[in-house]
Each structure stands twice: as structure tokens, then as C-alpha cells.
Design a protein around this motif. Structure first.
Motif, PDB file in Angstrom:
ATOM      1  N   GLY A   1     -22.715 -21.376  -9.617  1.00  0.00           N
ATOM      2  CA  GLY A   1     -22.199 -20.067  -9.262  1.00  0.00           C
ATOM      3  C   GLY A   1     -22.034 -19.923  -7.767  1.00  0.00           C
ATOM      4  N   ILE A   2     -21.095 -19.080  -7.388  1.00  0.00           N
ATOM      5  CA  ILE A   2     -20.880 -18.736  -5.986  1.00  0.00           C
ATOM      6  C   ILE A   2     -20.959 -17.218  -5.869  1.00  0.00           C
ATOM      7  CG2 ILE A   2     -19.285 -18.782  -4.024  1.00  0.00           C
ATOM      8  CD1 ILE A   2     -18.108 -21.341  -5.126  1.00  0.00           C
ATOM      9  N   VAL A   3     -21.658 -16.749  -4.834  1.00  0.00           N
ATOM     10  CA  VAL A   3     -21.794 -15.315  -4.602  1.00  0.00           C
ATOM     11  C   VAL A   3     -20.523 -14.818  -3.927  1.00  0.00           C
ATOM     12  CG1 VAL A   3     -23.219 -13.502  -3.578  1.00  0.00           C
ATOM     13  CG2 VAL A   3     -24.285 -15.651  -4.330  1.00  0.00           C
ATOM     14  N   VAL A   4     -19.613 -14.296  -4.735  1.00  0.00           N
ATOM     15  CA  VAL A   4     -18.315 -13.864  -4.208  1.00  0.00           C
ATOM     16  C   VAL A   4     -17.631 -12.963  -5.223  1.00  0.00           C
ATOM     17  CG1 VAL A   4     -17.119 -15.891  -5.177  1.00  0.00           C
ATOM     18  CG2 VAL A   4     -16.095 -14.675  -3.260  1.00  0.00           C
ATOM     19  N   ASN A   5     -16.857 -12.038  -4.746  1.00  0.00           N
ATOM     20  CA  ASN A   5     -15.932 -11.288  -5.591  1.00  0.00           C
ATOM     21  C   ASN A   5     -14.559 -11.918  -5.413  1.00  0.00           C
ATOM     22  OD1 ASN A   5     -14.245  -9.565  -6.938  1.00  0.00           O
ATOM     23  ND2 ASN A   5     -14.924  -7.703  -5.901  1.00  0.00           N
TER      24      ASN A   5
ATOM     25  N   SER B   1     -13.125 -23.094  -3.672  1.00  0.00           N
ATOM     26  CA  SER B   1     -13.346 -23.955  -4.835  1.00  0.00           C
ATOM     27  C   SER B   1     -13.474 -25.415  -4.425  1.00  0.00           C
ATOM     28  CB  SER B   1     -12.196 -23.790  -5.836  1.00  0.00           C
ATOM     29  OG  SER B   1     -12.044 -22.444  -6.223  1.00  0.00           O
ATOM     30  N   ARG B   2     -12.576 -25.858  -3.546  1.00  0.00           N
ATOM     31  CA  ARG B   2     -12.616 -27.242  -3.091  1.00  0.00           C
ATOM     32  C   ARG B   2     -13.867 -27.504  -2.237  1.00  0.00           C
ATOM     33  NH1 ARG B   2      -7.923 -30.222  -3.706  1.00  0.00           N
ATOM     34  NH2 ARG B   2      -6.118 -29.062  -4.515  1.00  0.00           N
ATOM     35  N   GLY B   3     -14.245 -26.519  -1.415  1.00  0.00           N
ATOM     36  CA  GLY B   3     -15.434 -26.676  -0.596  1.00  0.00           C
ATOM     37  C   GLY B   3     -16.694 -26.802  -1.429  1.00  0.00           C
TER      38      GLY B   3
ATOM     39  N   MET C   1     -29.274 -27.275  -6.615  1.00  0.00           N
ATOM     40  CA  MET C   1     -28.689 -27.506  -5.300  1.00  0.00           C
ATOM     41  C   MET C   1     -28.143 -26.184  -4.776  1.00  0.00           C
ATOM     42  SD  MET C   1     -25.727 -30.218  -4.148  1.00  0.00           S
ATOM     43  CE  MET C   1     -26.518 -31.489  -3.205  1.00  0.00           C
ATOM     44  N   LYS C   2     -28.582 -25.819  -3.589  1.00  0.00           N
ATOM     45  CA  LYS C   2     -28.103 -24.601  -2.937  1.00  0.00           C
ATOM     46  C   LYS C   2     -27.236 -25.004  -1.767  1.00  0.00           C
ATOM     47  CE  LYS C   2     -29.880 -20.383  -0.727  1.00  0.00           C
ATOM     48  NZ  LYS C   2     -31.123 -19.651  -0.358  1.00  0.00           N
ATOM     49  N   VAL C   3     -26.031 -24.465  -1.699  1.00  0.00           N
ATOM     50  CA  VAL C   3     -25.084 -24.890  -0.672  1.00  0.00           C
ATOM     51  C   VAL C   3     -24.496 -23.695   0.059  1.00  0.00           C
ATOM     52  CG1 VAL C   3     -24.485 -26.981  -1.942  1.00  0.00           C
ATOM     53  CG2 VAL C   3     -23.113 -24.913  -2.268  1.00  0.00           C
ATOM     54  N   SER C   4     -24.012 -23.965   1.249  1.00  0.00           N
ATOM     55  CA  SER C   4     -23.289 -22.967   2.038  1.00  0.00           C
ATOM     56  C   SER C   4     -21.889 -23.507   2.284  1.00  0.00           C
ATOM     57  CB  SER C   4     -24.007 -22.725   3.372  1.00  0.00           C
ATOM     58  OG  SER C   4     -23.355 -21.730   4.125  1.00  0.00           O
ATOM     59  N   ILE C   5     -20.884 -22.695   1.937  1.00  0.00           N
ATOM     60  CA  ILE C   5     -19.490 -23.160   1.968  1.00  0.00           C
ATOM     61  C   ILE C   5     -18.706 -22.338   2.988  1.00  0.00           C
ATOM     62  CG2 ILE C   5     -17.459 -23.626   0.554  1.00  0.00           C
ATOM     63  CD1 ILE C   5     -19.565 -22.971  -1.855  1.00  0.00           C
ATOM     64  N   PRO C   6     -18.312 -22.935   4.099  1.00  0.00           N
ATOM     65  CA  PRO C   6     -17.498 -22.205   5.075  1.00  0.00           C
ATOM     66  C   PRO C   6     -16.031 -22.146   4.638  1.00  0.00           C
ATOM     67  CG  PRO C   6     -17.899 -24.427   5.864  1.00  0.00           C
ATOM     68  CD  PRO C   6     -18.624 -24.309   4.557  1.00  0.00           C
ATOM     69  N   VAL C   7     -15.437 -20.994   4.761  1.00  0.00           N
ATOM     70  CA  VAL C   7     -14.020 -20.819   4.403  1.00  0.00           C
ATOM     71  C   VAL C   7     -13.300 -20.110   5.547  1.00  0.00           C
ATOM     72  CG1 VAL C   7     -12.405 -19.680   2.820  1.00  0.00           C
ATOM     73  CG2 VAL C   7     -14.507 -20.730   1.927  1.00  0.00           C
ATOM     74  N   ARG C   8     -12.185 -20.697   5.957  1.00  0.00           N
ATOM     75  CA  ARG C   8     -11.338 -20.020   6.953  1.00  0.00           C
ATOM     76  C   ARG C   8     -10.498 -18.978   6.237  1.00  0.00           C
ATOM     77  NH1 ARG C   8      -6.237 -20.454   8.841  1.00  0.00           N
ATOM     78  NH2 ARG C   8      -5.819 -22.311   7.583  1.00  0.00           N
ATOM     79  N   MET C   9     -10.694 -17.730   6.603  1.00  0.00           N
ATOM     80  CA  MET C   9      -9.993 -16.644   5.949  1.00  0.00           C
ATOM     81  C   MET C   9      -8.570 -16.520   6.500  1.00  0.00           C
ATOM     82  SD  MET C   9     -12.536 -15.982   4.059  1.00  0.00           S
ATOM     83  CE  MET C   9     -12.068 -14.497   3.155  1.00  0.00           C
ATOM     84  N   ASP C  10      -7.754 -15.765   5.826  1.00  0.00           N
ATOM     85  CA  ASP C  10      -6.344 -15.646   6.216  1.00  0.00           C
ATOM     86  C   ASP C  10      -6.164 -15.017   7.588  1.00  0.00           C
ATOM     87  OD1 ASP C  10      -5.551 -16.810   3.856  1.00  0.00           O
ATOM     88  OD2 ASP C  10      -5.124 -14.916   2.825  1.00  0.00           O
ATOM     89  N   ASP C  11      -7.161 -14.225   8.038  1.00  0.00           N
ATOM     90  CA  ASP C  11      -7.044 -13.594   9.359  1.00  0.00           C
ATOM     91  C   ASP C  11      -7.563 -14.488  10.478  1.00  0.00           C
ATOM     92  OD1 ASP C  11      -9.775 -13.523   9.032  1.00  0.00           O
ATOM     93  OD2 ASP C  11      -9.949 -11.336   9.040  1.00  0.00           O
TER      94      ASP C  11
ATOM     95  N   GLU D   1      -9.960 -32.153  -6.112  1.00  0.00           N
ATOM     96  CA  GLU D   1     -10.811 -32.419  -4.947  1.00  0.00           C
ATOM     97  C   GLU D   1     -11.784 -33.552  -5.231  1.00  0.00           C
ATOM     98  OE1 GLU D   1     -11.781 -32.011  -1.022  1.00  0.00           O
ATOM     99  OE2 GLU D   1     -10.193 -30.932  -2.121  1.00  0.00           O
ATOM    100  N   PHE D   2     -12.380 -33.538  -6.422  1.00  0.00           N
ATOM    101  CA  PHE D   2     -13.329 -34.600  -6.768  1.00  0.00           C
ATOM    102  C   PHE D   2     -12.611 -35.952  -6.829  1.00  0.00           C
ATOM    103  CE2 PHE D   2     -15.847 -37.236  -9.650  1.00  0.00           C
ATOM    104  CZ  PHE D   2     -17.116 -37.087  -9.110  1.00  0.00           C
ATOM    105  N   SER D   3     -11.430 -35.971  -7.426  1.00  0.00           N
ATOM    106  CA  SER D   3     -10.674 -37.224  -7.538  1.00  0.00           C
ATOM    107  C   SER D   3     -10.274 -37.753  -6.165  1.00  0.00           C
ATOM    108  CB  SER D   3      -9.433 -37.013  -8.416  1.00  0.00           C
ATOM    109  OG  SER D   3      -9.809 -36.694  -9.747  1.00  0.00           O
ATOM    110  N   ARG D   4      -9.924 -36.859  -5.252  1.00  0.00           N
ATOM    111  CA  ARG D   4      -9.605 -37.279  -3.888  1.00  0.00           C
ATOM    112  C   ARG D   4     -10.816 -37.931  -3.227  1.00  0.00           C
ATOM    113  NH1 ARG D   4      -6.044 -32.653  -0.727  1.00  0.00           N
ATOM    114  NH2 ARG D   4      -4.317 -32.488  -2.232  1.00  0.00           N
ATOM    115  N   LEU D   5     -11.967 -37.324  -3.402  1.00  0.00           N
ATOM    116  CA  LEU D   5     -13.184 -37.858  -2.798  1.00  0.00           C
ATOM    117  C   LEU D   5     -13.524 -39.237  -3.359  1.00  0.00           C
ATOM    118  CD1 LEU D   5     -15.319 -34.588  -2.810  1.00  0.00           C
ATOM    119  CD2 LEU D   5     -14.374 -35.712  -0.795  1.00  0.00           C
TER     120      LEU D   5
END
Length: 425
Positions: free
Chosen positions: A116-120, A133-135, A47-57, A168-172
Motif C-alpha cells: 500500500g501507498i499512503v496517497v489519494n 507506481s514505477r517508483g 518493507m517500508k519505503v519512501s518514494i519521491p515524486v516530481r509533481m507537475d508544478d 518497470e520491473f521488466s526494465r530493471l
């Protein structure tokens, strides 16, 4: 020859091609049908996914993630989630295959999974990391569950991150489902001994190898590549058994001291500075020096493709314990074999993590909690039995340890396929 890919200008072997090649050899050596190879050569699902994240800025970033489920012939798929800028689809596919093989060698009722997620993660704030992580879990929820697919920590992921994921999984699901994620904080149903499990298992197999070779572990010397959870725990437990750890490297550099390193103090230094480099003013120590070090034990505990055609011939160690996944290319392995190095292959050596993850899952599903001593004792029993099974296959087939590990794993997976009617003789 395995396909090549280029990372940071360096040509490396593709881990999926390597895994497929070794499985094909094992299938042929065991005289199994071609169907076994066809089932094992690729994951049943990625499964390949795209996860949007609102950054602090206030801006938004999209992060790419993957979850590979290799085969569920023995049970639900199981495996870690890594956060790393060099994560690729082929990498997680290969890692999920290796997880299937590890579980088969240990006799654990799991198939292999990996994510895996492509991120540092060092570039993210704690809030951004939690949202990511939740996304990821929100995207994976349809294919997750204690009887489907069970994530765990891996490179750059922690019990804290696992806590966010299980919440997050338990909430869902509208209820607590602790057995869906392992490597959790103990207060959320995690297992005692899980954090140290992979490194502890590495040390158990090193002790078995030394005994097999007629060597006394106490008084031996070692060098360790990588000082994250696995490398640091391995180094610490080796010193407790009387092994002198001479050198350690990490992403920031390395340190060497002929008289041995104080691992407890080195851990404090690394926590304070972010690297082992500069500890106590000792000599700098790079990977080039590490692979050619005059020592008894070499522990690669970093990432894939570290022991290659270039570094393999330089190794002087008697034992190489593959604490990382896929640290050795076929060319590097051949070079070590030619020089008589005893290799403890990754799918055996670092299987302590999935073993104690299995223990955690059992505790969650039975609503029981084991003491750390119980966990460690069970881990010792499982790891030593697995080592003996692989070594007996090595002697029976007159092959090297890596080939023997694949033979044990593929034979058990093939037997399960036959029992389910997936393949015919």
C-alpha cells in the motif's frame, strides 16, 4: 480485546489484532503447537519505503509505502497493492495474513502478500500516478519476482497501473517477466475474467449459501456497500441471477429504489458523476439505512471495520457476504451470529481475485492463454469446493463460518509447516 486506533475521530479495531486473535483461536481449537501461532501471527517481512515524486508544478513530494510478505510455506507471496490515504503498516500486515489464509482455503500454492501507498490517487495527475507506481516497484524490486512476491490490483489500483509496474520491473531485469504482476491488461499477459473475478467469486459463494439455507436465489433482494470494481460487479452479476438490488452506497452517498436498481444504468451514472447518489432521482441512501435495510443479502464491499457493535445488531439480512477485506469487527460478528445471520467470511467470500490471479500466473509461466469461459468455469469449481470445505468444517466442529474458515486455513498451513520441518509435533 483488540487494540483500537482512531481514524477521522472514529475509534476502530486494529485489523492486525483481529487477525491474530482469530488465528490463535484456530490454533488452540485444532490442538496445534504454539509454534504454529508464533509463525503465523506476524509477517516474515515488511518493507517500508519512501518514494519521491516530481509533481507537475516542479516540486517534489515523498510518499510512504509498504509491502508485507506474510509466509511463503506454500509458495511465493501474493497480494494486491492499494493506494489510499488511510493505509497503515498494521493494515497491510493484516491483509497479507488474510491473503495467506485465502490461498490456503482455495488450495493455491501462494503465501500472503500486501502492499500500500499512503496517497489519494484522485489528487494526482496521470503522470504523477505513473511516476509513483514505477517508483514503488524500483524500491521493491529486490524482494519481487514470479517465485518471490507477486503484486496485483487492490483498492484504487487498476490494470493500467499494473501495466506500469510490470514494465518497470521488466526494465530493471532487462527482460519481460510477466508472471511478476497479475491483474495486468490482457495485451501484456493479463487473464480474461480477472477484472470481474472477485465479484464473480462473491456471487458464487452467495449462491452456495442460499442453496445451503434452502433458499432460491432468484427473487431475493440485496443491498451493496461500495460500488467500486468488486461492489459493482457483484451487483451486476446478482441482478443477472434474478436478485433485486434495492440499494447501493459509495463514498459520495447512496441510492435506494424499492423496485430495484438498473445496475447497467447506475454504472453509467456513477462514471459520469463520480457517485451513485442522485441516480434517477431515487431516494438518498446512507450506510445507516444500508445496515438496517429489510433485505435478504447484504454485501459489504468497501473498507475494513464497517460492521461493528453499533451496526451489527441492526442487520436484518439472511446472508452477509464479505466482499471487502476485514469489514467486520469481532463485536459486529458476534451481534450477527446472535441474530442468526449466515456470514460468508472475507477470507472465503472474496478469494476469487487471488484465484484468478493464480490462473493468470499459471498462464504466464506456461505461455498459454485460457478463454474467459475456461477461467470462469475453473473459478466456479474452486470457489464452490472451498465453500463446501469450510461448511463441512463448520458442521464437523459445530462452529460459525468465520471460525470454520480459519480452521481450514490454519490446518493446511500447519501441515505445510510440518512437511517442511518448520515445526515438530
Amino acid at each position: 480485546m483488540p487494540a483500537k486506533e482512531v481514524r477521522d475521530g472514529v475509534e476502530i479495531s486494529n485489523p492486525l489484532e483481529i487477525a491474530q486473535r482469530l488465528i490463535e483461536v484456530a490454533v488452540n481449537d485444532l490442538g496445534l503447537s504454539q509454534g504454529v501461532y508464533e509463525i503465523l501471527k506476524k509477517p516474515k517481512r515488511i518493507m517500508k519505503v519512501s518514494i519521491p515524486v516530481r509533481m507537475d508544478d516542479g516540486t517534489y513530494r515523498e510518499f510512504e509505502g509498504f509491502r508485507s510478505q506474510h509466509i511463503d510455506v506454500l509458495g511465493p507471496t501474493k497480494g494486491g497493492v492499494r493506494f489510499h490515504p488511510l493505509v497503515t503498516e498494521d493494515e497491510v500486515a493484516a491483509l497479507s495474513i488474510w491473503m495467506s489464509l485465502k490461498s490456503a482455503i482455495l488450495g493455491i500454492p501462494y503465501g500472503g502478500g500486501k502492499g500500500g501507498i499512503v496517497v489519494n490517487p484522485k489528487e494526482l495527475s496521470e503522470r504523477e500516478l505513473e511516476e509513483l507506481s514505477r517508483g514503488f516497484i524500483r524500491e521493491l524490486e529486490p524482494i519481487m519476482g514470479p517465485e518471490k512476491d507477486i503484486p496485483a490490483p487492490d483498492v484504487n489500483t487498476t490494470p493500467e497501473i499494473m501495466g506500469w509496474m510490470i514494465d518497470e520491473f521488466s526494465r530493471l531485469k532487462g527482460k519481460n517477466v510477466p508472471g511478476t504482476v497479475t491483474g495486468k491488461p490482457i495485451i501484456l499477459g493479463g487473464s480474461a475474467g480477472r477484472v470481474e473475478a472477485t465479484g464473480r467469486g462473491v456471487v458464487f459463494t452467495i449462491a452456495q449459501a442460499a442453496n445451503t439455507l434452502g433458499l432460491k436465489l432468484e427473487g431475493m433482494t440485496a443491498v451493496v456497500q461500495g460500488f467500486g470494481n468488486v461492489g459493482s460487479v457483484t451487483a451486476k452479476l446478482l441482478t443477472e441471477r434474478g436478485v433485486k438490488v434495492l440499494g447501493v452506497t459509495d463514498a459520495g452517498g447512496g441510492v435506494y429504489h424499492e423496485g430495484g436498481l438498473d445496475i447497467e444504468e447506475l454504472l453509467k451514472h456513477a462514471k459520469e458523476t463520480g457517485t451513485v447518489k442522485g441516480f434517477n432521482g431515487y431516494a438518498d441512501f446512507g450506510n445507516e439505512e444500508l445496515f438496517s435495510a429489510d433485505c435478504d443479502i447484504l454485501v459489504p464491499a468497501a473498507l475494513e471495520n464497517q460492521i461493528t457493535a453499533e451496526t451489527g445488531p441492526k442487520i436484518k439480512a439472511k446472508i452477509v457476504a464479505e466482499a471487502a477485506n476485514g469489514p467486520t469487527t469481532p463485536e459486529g460478528n458476534a451481534a450477527m451470529e446472535d441474530n442468526g445471520v449466515f456470514v460468508i467470511p472475507d477470507i472465503l467470500c472474496n478469494a476469487g481475485g487471488v484465484t484468478v490471479s493464480y490462473f493468470e500466473w499459471v498462464q504466464n509461466t506456461t505461455h498459454l492463454a485460457w478463454t474467459e469461459q475456461e477461467v470462469n468455469d475453473r473459478l466456479f469449481t474452486e470457489m464452490t469446493q472451498a465453500f463446501d470445505d469450510v461448511y463441512q468444517m463448520k458442521e464437523k466442529k459445530n462452529v460459525k463460518m468465520r471460525d470454520a474458515a480459519y480452521l481450514v486455513a490454519v490446518d493446511r498451513l500447519a501441515n505445510a509447516m510440518k512437511a517442511r520441518g518448520w515445526i515438530r509435533e
